[in-house]
Design a protein around this motif. Structure first.
Motif, PDB file in Angstrom:
ATOM      1  N   UNK A 143       0.829  -1.206   0.000  1.00 26.67           N
ATOM      2  CA  UNK A 143       0.000   0.000   0.000  1.00 26.67           C
ATOM      3  C   UNK A 143       0.862   1.254   0.000  1.00 26.67           C
ATOM      4  N   UNK A 144       1.857   1.282   0.867  1.00 27.80           N
ATOM      5  CA  UNK A 144       2.711   2.477   0.970  1.00 27.80           C
ATOM      6  C   UNK A 144       3.502   2.688  -0.317  1.00 27.80           C
ATOM      7  N   UNK A 145       4.201   1.660  -0.767  1.00 30.08           N
ATOM      8  CA  UNK A 145       5.018   1.803  -1.969  1.00 30.08           C
ATOM      9  C   UNK A 145       4.171   1.992  -3.222  1.00 30.08           C
ATOM     10  N   UNK A 149       4.386   5.312  -5.537  1.00 28.34           N
ATOM     11  CA  UNK A 149       4.781   5.156  -6.945  1.00 28.34           C
ATOM     12  C   UNK A 149       3.705   5.702  -7.879  1.00 28.34           C
ATOM     13  N   UNK A 150       2.436   5.473  -7.553  1.00 29.09           N
ATOM     14  CA  UNK A 150       1.354   5.980  -8.389  1.00 29.09           C
ATOM     15  C   UNK A 150       1.269   7.491  -8.387  1.00 29.09           C
ATOM     16  N   UNK A 151       1.454   8.107  -7.213  1.00 25.12           N
ATOM     17  CA  UNK A 151       1.426   9.571  -7.122  1.00 25.12           C
ATOM     18  C   UNK A 151       2.591  10.177  -7.900  1.00 25.12           C
ATOM     19  N   UNK A 152       3.772   9.600  -7.724  1.00 28.09           N
ATOM     20  CA  UNK A 152       4.940  10.109  -8.438  1.00 28.09           C
ATOM     21  C   UNK A 152       4.768   9.974  -9.946  1.00 28.09           C
ATOM     22  N   UNK A 272      -0.542  -3.408  -8.821  1.00 33.94           N
ATOM     23  CA  UNK A 272      -1.943  -3.065  -9.099  1.00 33.94           C
ATOM     24  C   UNK A 272      -2.317  -1.748  -8.424  1.00 33.94           C
ATOM     25  N   UNK A 273      -1.895  -1.573  -7.189  1.00 30.16           N
ATOM     26  CA  UNK A 273      -2.203  -0.336  -6.461  1.00 30.16           C
ATOM     27  C   UNK A 273      -1.537   0.862  -7.129  1.00 30.16           C
ATOM     28  N   UNK A 274      -0.307   0.699  -7.590  1.00 29.77           N
ATOM     29  CA  UNK A 274       0.391   1.799  -8.249  1.00 29.77           C
ATOM     30  C   UNK A 274      -0.328   2.237  -9.523  1.00 29.77           C
ATOM     31  N   UNK A 275      -0.759   1.298 -10.335  1.00 28.81           N
ATOM     32  CA  UNK A 275      -1.458   1.646 -11.571  1.00 28.81           C
ATOM     33  C   UNK A 275      -2.823   2.261 -11.272  1.00 28.81           C
ATOM     34  N   UNK A 276      -3.514   1.734 -10.272  1.00 34.13           N
ATOM     35  CA  UNK A 276      -4.814   2.295  -9.913  1.00 34.13           C
ATOM     36  C   UNK A 276      -4.673   3.708  -9.362  1.00 34.13           C
ATOM     37  N   UNK A 277      -3.661   3.941  -8.539  1.00 36.39           N
ATOM     38  CA  UNK A 277      -3.431   5.281  -7.991  1.00 36.39           C
ATOM     39  C   UNK A 277      -3.119   6.281  -9.108  1.00 36.39           C
TER      40      UNK A 277
END
Length: 360
Positions: A143-145, A149-152, A272-277
């Protein structure tokens, strides 16, 4: 064939004539898969371990028919075996066995494992905290990483950072957990040996390093009951136990052993979380209220983290919640690789041995 199977049934029927089984229902023991009691007699777990039970036309208990020896090598069955069948309800129809299971489940009991000779609830209290601790560590890390990564990537859209981050996300979601786990163990345990970056490749803690349970640490006199079971469950959460008791050496040792399996387990949900973010944040950044905030002269950091992230994280939180189930399932394979004594290893052994009480 059917005639040969009936012939085998007649042989076993002659060995156990007092139990009233027909030739087609006679039970044969084909392989030695268990242990013996203190007197050297085969235990019930000895008979039902592995591919042991074979039924003919009766069909009361399913198993594989693997006869790979002479008939005189097959042990004679005693009353203890059939008493075990009745005690565990294995002599009843499948629908009756399911009814017993649902009745016990409604009363908070999960049956008794005849492979381990212990109640399933005791095994869960002992093993489930290990799986839960690994799952929560992997979920926190992913979740954190993943969000960072998604925000960046969204903030630096179409830049080399964005392309590199999404490329790593695609690679991470494509790597099998078992392969990544072996590679991490090889790199950090062998290549980086005798360096500050060395990490333990297996086990939950350093051999010989233990921690007392909360029952012992808090001098609780109870030895059974719901409160005792809860304390024992929390005691097996090593990070929680070490934190509340102030055992910081054990706390950091547990974290050091948890890094590699958590890193191997978190790669797929993190991607998956990075792409969704990224996709959610890009959509929010195009809204009118974001343009208004920028027109007022607010800094980009304030616009993104104070205004955009509040709405962008709504679908991300949903994905994080859904990832919990997949992480629990993936922990089975990760525990096998890193030799964690969680639910994965006994579950795999129970599936092979057809121990239905533990699998259910």
């Amino acid at each position: 064939d059917a005639q040969e199977s009936r012939g085998l049934g007649d042989v076993y029927k002659r060995q156990i004539p007092d139990h009233g089984l027909g030739a087609g229902e006679a039970i044969s023991i084909v392989r030695d898969g268990g242990g013996t009691d203190i007197q050297g007699h085969p235990t019930f777990g000895h008979f039902v371990h592995g591919h042991d039970l074979v039924l003919g036309a009766g069909g009361k208990f399913a198993g594989d028919a693997q006869v790979d020896g002479q008939l005189d090598e097959i042990p004679t069955l005693g009353n203890e075996f059939f008493g075990g069948l009745q005690r565990f309800g294995l002599d009843r129809p499948i629908i009756s066995q399911f009814g017993i299971y649902m009745h016990d489940l409604a009363h908070g009991t999960f049956g008794r494992s005849f492979r381990y000779g212990r109640p399933v609830l005791d095994l869960m209290i002992e093993r489930l905290p290990v799986t839960l601790e690994l799952t929560l560590a992997a979920l926190t890390l992913s979740s954190v990483l993943g969000v960072l990564a998604g925000v960046l990537s969204a903030y630096r859209r179409n830049s080399p950072i964005d392309v590199g981050t999404m490329l790593m996300a695609n690679v991470g979601v494509s790597m099998p957990v078992f392969w990544l786990g072996l590679m991490l163990a090889y790199v950090f345990a062998l290549l980086l040996k005798d360096t500050p970056f060395w990490l333990a490749p297996s086990g939950r803690n350093t051999p010989g390093l233990t921690i007392p349970s909360l029952v012992e640490a808090w001098n609780v006199s109870a030895t059974q009951g719901t409160g005792y079971s809860i304390l024992m469950f929390l005691s097996n959460l090593h990070l929680f136990n070490a934190f509340v008791t102030g055992n910081w050496a054990f706390f950091w040792d547990t974290i050091k052993h948890l890094i590699l399996p958590a890193a191997a387990l978190c790669t797929i949900p993190m991607s998956i979380i990075a792409r969704m973010t990224r996709s959610s944040l890009l959509e929010v950044l195009g809204q009118d209220y974001i343009r208004t905030a920028r027109a007022k002269g607010l800094r980009d950091v304030v616009v993104v983290y104070r205004h955009a992230m509040r709405n962008a994280l709504l679908p991300v939180v949903t994905v994080i919640g859904l990832s919990l189930g997949s992480l629990l399932g993936g922990a089975v394979l990760t525990e096998t690789i890193f030799k964690f004594d969680g639910m994965g290893r006994p579950l795999l052994a129970a599936i092979k041995a057809r121990v239905s009480t533990l699998v259910q």
